[in-house]
Design a protein around this motif. Sequence first.
Motif, PDB file in Angstrom:
ATOM      1  N   LEU A 195       0.867  -1.045  -0.184  1.00  0.00           N
ATOM      2  CA  LEU A 195      -0.057   0.195  -0.050  1.00  0.00           C
ATOM      3  C   LEU A 195       0.924   1.251  -0.112  1.00  0.00           C
ATOM      4  O   LEU A 195       1.744   1.231   0.745  1.00  0.00           O
ATOM      5  CB  LEU A 195      -0.967  -0.089   1.111  1.00  0.00           C
ATOM      6  CG  LEU A 195      -1.873  -1.101   1.358  1.00  0.00           C
ATOM      7  CD1 LEU A 195      -2.622  -0.925   2.802  1.00  0.00           C
ATOM      8  CD2 LEU A 195      -2.826  -1.137   0.237  1.00  0.00           C
ATOM      9  N   TYR A 196       0.256   2.212  -0.797  1.00  0.00           N
ATOM     10  CA  TYR A 196       1.271   3.664  -0.612  1.00  0.00           C
ATOM     11  C   TYR A 196       0.259   4.660   0.210  1.00  0.00           C
ATOM     12  O   TYR A 196      -0.981   4.785  -0.278  1.00  0.00           O
ATOM     13  CB  TYR A 196       1.103   4.047  -2.186  1.00  0.00           C
ATOM     14  CG  TYR A 196       1.731   5.654  -2.212  1.00  0.00           C
ATOM     15  CD1 TYR A 196       2.867   5.949  -2.086  1.00  0.00           C
ATOM     16  CD2 TYR A 196       0.926   6.418  -2.843  1.00  0.00           C
ATOM     17  CE1 TYR A 196       3.431   7.205  -2.262  1.00  0.00           C
ATOM     18  CE2 TYR A 196       1.077   7.800  -3.078  1.00  0.00           C
ATOM     19  CZ  TYR A 196       2.286   8.201  -2.743  1.00  0.00           C
ATOM     20  OH  TYR A 196       2.783   9.236  -2.937  1.00  0.00           O
ATOM     21  N   ILE A 197       0.765   5.266   1.039  1.00  0.00           N
ATOM     22  CA  ILE A 197       0.128   6.210   1.951  1.00  0.00           C
ATOM     23  C   ILE A 197       0.328   7.519   1.572  1.00  0.00           C
ATOM     24  O   ILE A 197       1.614   7.973   1.766  1.00  0.00           O
ATOM     25  CB  ILE A 197       0.418   5.781   3.312  1.00  0.00           C
ATOM     26  CG1 ILE A 197       0.500   4.458   3.715  1.00  0.00           C
ATOM     27  CG2 ILE A 197      -0.524   6.471   4.275  1.00  0.00           C
ATOM     28  CD1 ILE A 197      -0.839   3.655   3.153  1.00  0.00           C
ATOM     29  N   ALA A 198      -0.389   8.324   1.096  1.00  0.00           N
ATOM     30  CA  ALA A 198      -0.050   9.581   0.551  1.00  0.00           C
ATOM     31  C   ALA A 198      -0.318  10.561   1.722  1.00  0.00           C
ATOM     32  O   ALA A 198      -1.331  10.606   2.550  1.00  0.00           O
ATOM     33  CB  ALA A 198      -0.686   9.930  -0.694  1.00  0.00           C
ATOM     34  N   ASP A 199       0.337  11.924   1.439  1.00  0.00           N
ATOM     35  CA  ASP A 199      -0.132  13.047   2.395  1.00  0.00           C
ATOM     36  C   ASP A 199      -0.008  12.546   3.716  1.00  0.00           C
ATOM     37  O   ASP A 199      -0.903  13.172   4.661  1.00  0.00           O
ATOM     38  CB  ASP A 199      -1.205  13.517   1.968  1.00  0.00           C
ATOM     39  CG  ASP A 199      -1.383  15.070   2.193  1.00  0.00           C
ATOM     40  OD1 ASP A 199      -0.198  15.860   2.392  1.00  0.00           O
ATOM     41  OD2 ASP A 199      -2.378  15.490   2.415  1.00  0.00           O
ATOM     42  N   LEU A 200       1.127  12.107   4.295  1.00  0.00           N
ATOM     43  CA  LEU A 200       1.249  11.897   5.810  1.00  0.00           C
ATOM     44  C   LEU A 200       1.616  13.195   6.296  1.00  0.00           C
ATOM     45  O   LEU A 200       2.094  13.884   6.321  1.00  0.00           O
ATOM     46  CB  LEU A 200       2.542  10.863   6.107  1.00  0.00           C
ATOM     47  CG  LEU A 200       1.948   9.346   5.649  1.00  0.00           C
ATOM     48  CD1 LEU A 200       3.317   8.367   5.898  1.00  0.00           C
ATOM     49  CD2 LEU A 200       0.916   8.846   6.661  1.00  0.00           C
ATOM     50  N   THR A 258       6.007   8.781  12.487  1.00  0.00           N
ATOM     51  CA  THR A 258       7.411   8.230  12.037  1.00  0.00           C
ATOM     52  C   THR A 258       6.957   6.676  11.407  1.00  0.00           C
ATOM     53  O   THR A 258       5.746   6.189  11.314  1.00  0.00           O
ATOM     54  CB  THR A 258       8.203   7.950  13.502  1.00  0.00           C
ATOM     55  OG1 THR A 258       7.276   7.275  14.148  1.00  0.00           O
ATOM     56  CG2 THR A 258       8.318   9.327  14.157  1.00  0.00           C
ATOM     57  N   THR A 259       8.242   5.978  11.095  1.00  0.00           N
ATOM     58  CA  THR A 259       7.933   4.604  10.560  1.00  0.00           C
ATOM     59  C   THR A 259       7.440   3.704  11.860  1.00  0.00           C
ATOM     60  O   THR A 259       6.567   2.881  11.381  1.00  0.00           O
ATOM     61  CB  THR A 259       9.614   4.034  10.193  1.00  0.00           C
ATOM     62  OG1 THR A 259       9.891   4.720   8.903  1.00  0.00           O
ATOM     63  CG2 THR A 259       9.333   2.547  10.004  1.00  0.00           C
ATOM     64  N   VAL A 302       8.263   5.003   6.322  1.00  0.00           N
ATOM     65  CA  VAL A 302       7.827   6.438   5.995  1.00  0.00           C
ATOM     66  C   VAL A 302       9.150   7.127   5.260  1.00  0.00           C
ATOM     67  O   VAL A 302      10.407   6.784   5.580  1.00  0.00           O
ATOM     68  CB  VAL A 302       7.713   7.219   7.075  1.00  0.00           C
ATOM     69  CG1 VAL A 302       7.312   9.034   6.664  1.00  0.00           C
ATOM     70  CG2 VAL A 302       6.300   6.854   7.862  1.00  0.00           C
ATOM     71  N   MET A 303       8.823   7.872   4.073  1.00  0.00           N
ATOM     72  CA  MET A 303      10.055   8.573   3.340  1.00  0.00           C
ATOM     73  C   MET A 303       9.773   9.859   3.447  1.00  0.00           C
ATOM     74  O   MET A 303       8.728  10.451   2.946  1.00  0.00           O
ATOM     75  CB  MET A 303      10.019   8.063   1.966  1.00  0.00           C
ATOM     76  CG  MET A 303      10.344   6.688   1.852  1.00  0.00           C
ATOM     77  SD  MET A 303      10.949   6.195   0.208  1.00  0.00           S
ATOM     78  CE  MET A 303      12.465   7.122  -0.568  1.00  0.00           C
ATOM     79  N   GLN A 305      17.438   3.226  -2.377  1.00  0.00           N
ATOM     80  CA  GLN A 305      18.349   3.780  -1.588  1.00  0.00           C
ATOM     81  C   GLN A 305      18.000   3.683  -0.099  1.00  0.00           C
ATOM     82  O   GLN A 305      18.799   3.275   0.741  1.00  0.00           O
ATOM     83  CB  GLN A 305      18.670   5.173  -1.907  1.00  0.00           C
ATOM     84  CG  GLN A 305      19.405   5.279  -3.396  1.00  0.00           C
ATOM     85  CD  GLN A 305      19.746   6.729  -3.867  1.00  0.00           C
ATOM     86  OE1 GLN A 305      19.215   7.654  -3.029  1.00  0.00           O
ATOM     87  NE2 GLN A 305      20.666   7.021  -4.660  1.00  0.00           N
ATOM     88  N   ARG A 306      16.567   4.023   0.132  1.00  0.00           N
ATOM     89  CA  ARG A 306      16.176   3.959   1.322  1.00  0.00           C
ATOM     90  C   ARG A 306      16.131   2.391   1.937  1.00  0.00           C
ATOM     91  O   ARG A 306      16.590   2.110   3.106  1.00  0.00           O
ATOM     92  CB  ARG A 306      14.629   4.224   1.309  1.00  0.00           C
ATOM     93  CG  ARG A 306      13.699   4.136   2.454  1.00  0.00           C
ATOM     94  CD  ARG A 306      14.160   4.762   3.670  1.00  0.00           C
ATOM     95  NE  ARG A 306      13.366   4.468   5.048  1.00  0.00           N
ATOM     96  CZ  ARG A 306      13.068   4.981   6.089  1.00  0.00           C
ATOM     97  NH1 ARG A 306      14.341   5.769   6.411  1.00  0.00           N
ATOM     98  NH2 ARG A 306      12.597   4.496   7.026  1.00  0.00           N
TER      99      ARG A 306
END
Length: 272
Positions: free
Chosen positions: A103-108, A113-114, A134-135, A263-264
């Motif tokens: 799942l992609y979580i947008a506009d956090l 935090t992770t 979280v990125m 990279q993450r």
Amino acid sequence: GQLRRSTEPYDNLEPDKNDETCLFVGDLGRGTTEDMLVQEFSKYGEIENVDMKRDKGTGRSLGYCFIHFKTKDQADLARTKAHRAKLGSRAIRIGRARRNTALYIADLDPSVTTDKLRSVFQPFGELHMDGTYVMKHCYGFVRYKHRTDAEKAKHAMDGSTIGKRTVLVKWGEADLVRSSVQVQFDQQSKHLITKSSLYSTFSKFGKVESVEICTRGDGLNMGVAFVEFEDSDAVRASFTSTESLSARDVKLLVVLFERAMSQRLMRLRRLD
């Protein structure tokens, strides 16, 4: 029998099971229709279903589909013969259909935090911890071990509040990654950057679907944004452009979203 065409919206991204008779077909042009797909792929065997994926809000094609053949041999032949073949003006990609559990979580909310993201989504099922993070305090990915758990989480969390923001939960399919770029800009001038200025700068490469500027808890942006295009051609064009990109006279650095994610993950694995 009569060919079945799926009318399911964006929610049902993958076939019901890992069926060896089902193929994923990606990099489709905007004008590609089910009839065009049937005409192209019927030469390889009997097609039972064409499942074109469309945006739930606009009805526009998301650039990929699933094609179900009657037998595995027919699917294997199509996969071998049609991969990178031209359909319209685009070279299409073909692979085995796989069930998506990300799942992609947008506009956090920048305060999330992770660890917080994992604690929110863990009640729905077992997570792949290295795929849940979280990125840039801006967006996140959540990966489950089982598809049914991912479906429950998406249904429950899309439009819910995490921290102080209402979040958008999408399937974190590979096409989302391939259609996005990360944009970095000078810390001293970051206050000049707006969503509209980034829309204006990147629209020259293709249709921009969305722009997200990462902000801190105090509302100031962090010098990082994400631009999602309608297709991957625009991503390549923006990344390989030889001109110096800027918005409101602020110089921009474009990084492939896929590379930023890799990279993450490498940093997370080194920490482990």
